[in-house]
Design a protein around this motif. Structure first.
Motif, PDB file in Angstrom:
ATOM      1  N   THR A   1      -3.770   1.245   9.616  1.00  0.00           N
ATOM      2  CA  THR A   1      -3.235   2.163   8.608  1.00  0.00           C
ATOM      3  C   THR A   1      -4.077   2.116   7.341  1.00  0.00           C
ATOM      4  N   LEU A   2      -4.425   0.925   6.915  1.00  0.00           N
ATOM      5  CA  LEU A   2      -5.258   0.777   5.717  1.00  0.00           C
ATOM      6  C   LEU A   2      -6.620   1.443   5.927  1.00  0.00           C
TER       7      LEU A   2
ATOM      8  N   SER B   1      -2.400   1.551  -4.397  1.00  0.00           N
ATOM      9  CA  SER B   1      -1.305   1.951  -3.518  1.00  0.00           C
ATOM     10  C   SER B   1      -1.198   3.452  -3.582  1.00  0.00           C
TER      11      SER B   1
ATOM     12  N   ILE C   1       0.807  -1.221   0.000  1.00  0.00           N
ATOM     13  CA  ILE C   1       0.000   0.000   0.000  1.00  0.00           C
ATOM     14  C   ILE C   1       0.842   1.273   0.000  1.00  0.00           C
TER      15      ILE C   1
END
Length: 519
Positions: free
Chosen positions: A279-280, A172, A127
């Motif tokens: 985080t994602l 990403s 990512i």
């Protein structure tokens, strides 16, 4: 104070060249960057000491306070580094890292398997390149240490999966940024027969450097094709010297910590898993908020295009640290041990933070000098069109190498590549833009002032210049075969012919590496 631009002068190359050459010769990164910064500032201010001091103060202040507000991007990235250092140190103190290494020794039988696992993790965690280098490094380091794999090899594994995977992945931070640039370029030239995402996907097989850097990494890791400085580091690692101790403790290392005997593998994977998931989530949430503010419907690509990467990394790390602290308390670690780990973990990141601050400063100076524009201007002129893909690859590589930023190189050179193609051969627009993407990643891999290179060193806990010098031979090999591919593609107009050429040259390179590695 009068600031002079050098967009039309080769003098704009002087600061980065001085910094890079000094860093390689002296191996003192901060001193070298400092000299490069001073030369750049003096050039900008026409060698006025007073104006140079004033401009430098403004530039340094802008690292924290810019345009009347906090520089949130820089502060969040630095905060993420500190938090990750704390998480890593706490995991080490809890004994979870050693437990994972013990688990790995039972299930992973060879050095080769440890390297393969690191590479797979680097590909899976796609990512963001910062996130990739630091998090995969934290997971893999206990295992690679156990199998006496040098920190330089670990840094190469991290760096050569981070950027190459991100630049060919549409989902990403890199992919979203590139898709946004492509969208603007296609709209500018009135190209409506292909969508932004479709254009990006079509460019993936044309990104020769990224594809063959990953492929070479696999063969080097699997068959131990160690040459040059990498061979020396690997030989030292087999003797128990994972890094050059004569140069001090590398960034990210926590050698002062005592490890508990009650550690569990879950103590490593649960905090890191929470860190990744959080985080994602924050990346998607911040992107969704930005889309809503523009009154646009939610889409995965759109969210990644507008996401706030730095804040997402920081808040994700906060969640990871909170879970790590809870697990440490449940494990009944003493408050003194926890506090000591947090302090040492934060302190271990200071060398990386210093290098990053200096790198950001020289990048700002180089930006004001307009070094990138000067490099881009070299592509114009009477260059035969068939040579342009290869020429753009080389110039993008030199620009990224000189400026330390692949993203900045994308922004400068992708529009130039498109303009050149539209002026004569519209069908070559995507291949020429792919050559720019490819060259930018190559230059980023080689540059000592690149933030991705710095953070790969940090994630591996490797001395920065050791990482640069050990990775350089492999990067140059892939660059040379990529140039061959772009030359054939330029003359033939065929992407398949370019790929085939790269494959043939790749086989030749493997044979040469094998011969060198066996000597």
């Amino acid at each position: 104070m009068i600031i002079t631009s050098y967009a039309d002068s080769a003098l704009s190359l002087l600061p980065p060249i001085i910094a890079i050459v000094l860093a390689i010769l002296t191996r003192k990164v901060l001193v070298s960057l400092g000299v490069g910064i001073l030369v750049g500032v003096l050039l900008l201010t026409q060698w006025s000491i007073v104006d140079a001091g004033s401009y430098l103060a403004q530039r340094v202040t802008a690292l924290v306070w810019d345009d009347g507000s906090l520089n949130s991007w820089n502060l969040f990235v630095l905060g993420f580094l500190v938090l990750l250092g704390m998480i890593t140190a706490l995991i080490t103190t809890s004994g979870a890292a050693r437990a994972f290494a013990d688990w790995g020794k039972q299930h992973i039988r060879k050095r080769r398997d440890a390297k393969m696992l690191t590479m797979v993790l680097g590909i899976v965690v796609f990512i963001d390149d910062y996130f990739n280098s630091l998090v995969v490094g934290s997971i893999s380091r206990p295992l690679t240490d156990r199998y006496y794999i040098s920190r330089a090899k670990l840094a190469y594994l991290l760096d050569s999966t981070a950027a190459p995977v991100c630049v060919i992945s549409p989902v990403s931070s890199w992919g979203a940024y590139i898709i946004a640039l492509i969208g603007g370029i296609l709209a500018t030239h009135g190209v409506n027969d292909i969508g932004h995402l479709a254009a990006f996907v079509e460019m993936i097989p044309m990104n020769f450097y990224a594809l063959f850097a990953l492929l070479l990494l696999f063969f080097v890791a699997y068959f131990e094709l160690d040459v040059g400085p990498m061979r020396q580091h690997e030989q030292a690692a087999r003797r128990g010297e994972l890094f050059d101790e004569t140069k001090g403790t590398p960034p990210g290392a926590s050698v002062e910590l005592k490890e508990a005997d009650t550690g569990n593998v879950l103590g490593l994977f649960v905090p890191i898993g929470v860190l990744v998931a959080a985080t994602l989530y924050f990346m998607l949430a911040s992107g969704a908020d930005a889309l809503a503010a523009k009154q646009q419907e939610f889409s995965l690509i759109g969210a990644f295009e507008l996401t706030d990467v730095a804040s997402s990394l920081f808040y994700g790390a906060l969640c990871g640290l909170a879970v790590t602290l809870v697990l440490a308390v449940m494990q009944k670690l003493s408050l003194a041990a926890i506090a000591n780990a947090l302090w040492i973990g934060a302190k271990s990141m200071l060398p990386a933070i210093y290098i990053l601050l200096f790198a950001w400063t020289i990048s700002g100076v180089i930006g004001t000098l307009e070094t990138g524009k000067y490099m881009a201007s070299l592509a114009s002129g009477n260059i035969p069109f068939a040579l342009l893909p290869a020429v753009l690859f080389i110039l993008a590589g030199l620009t990224a190498f000189s400026t330390g930023t692949s993203w900045g190189t994308f922004g400068i050179m992708l529009p130039i590549a498109a303009d050149m193609a539209m002026g004569s051969h519209q069908s070559m627009m995507l291949p020429m833009m792919a050559a720019v993407l490819s060259g930018s990643v190559f230059g980023d891999h080689c540059s000592p002032i690149s933030d991705t290179t710095i953070l790969s060193s940090t994630g591996a806990s490797c001395h920065h210049i050791d990482h640069v010098t050990t990775q350089l031979p492999y990067a140059l090999i892939v660059a040379l075969l990529s140039i061959g591919g772009y030359l054939v593609m330029g003359f033939s107009g065929s992407v398949v012919a370019g790929l085939a050429t790269c494959c043939v040259l790749f086989v030749v390179a493997l044979m040469w590496l094998k011969a060198r590695a066996n000597n």
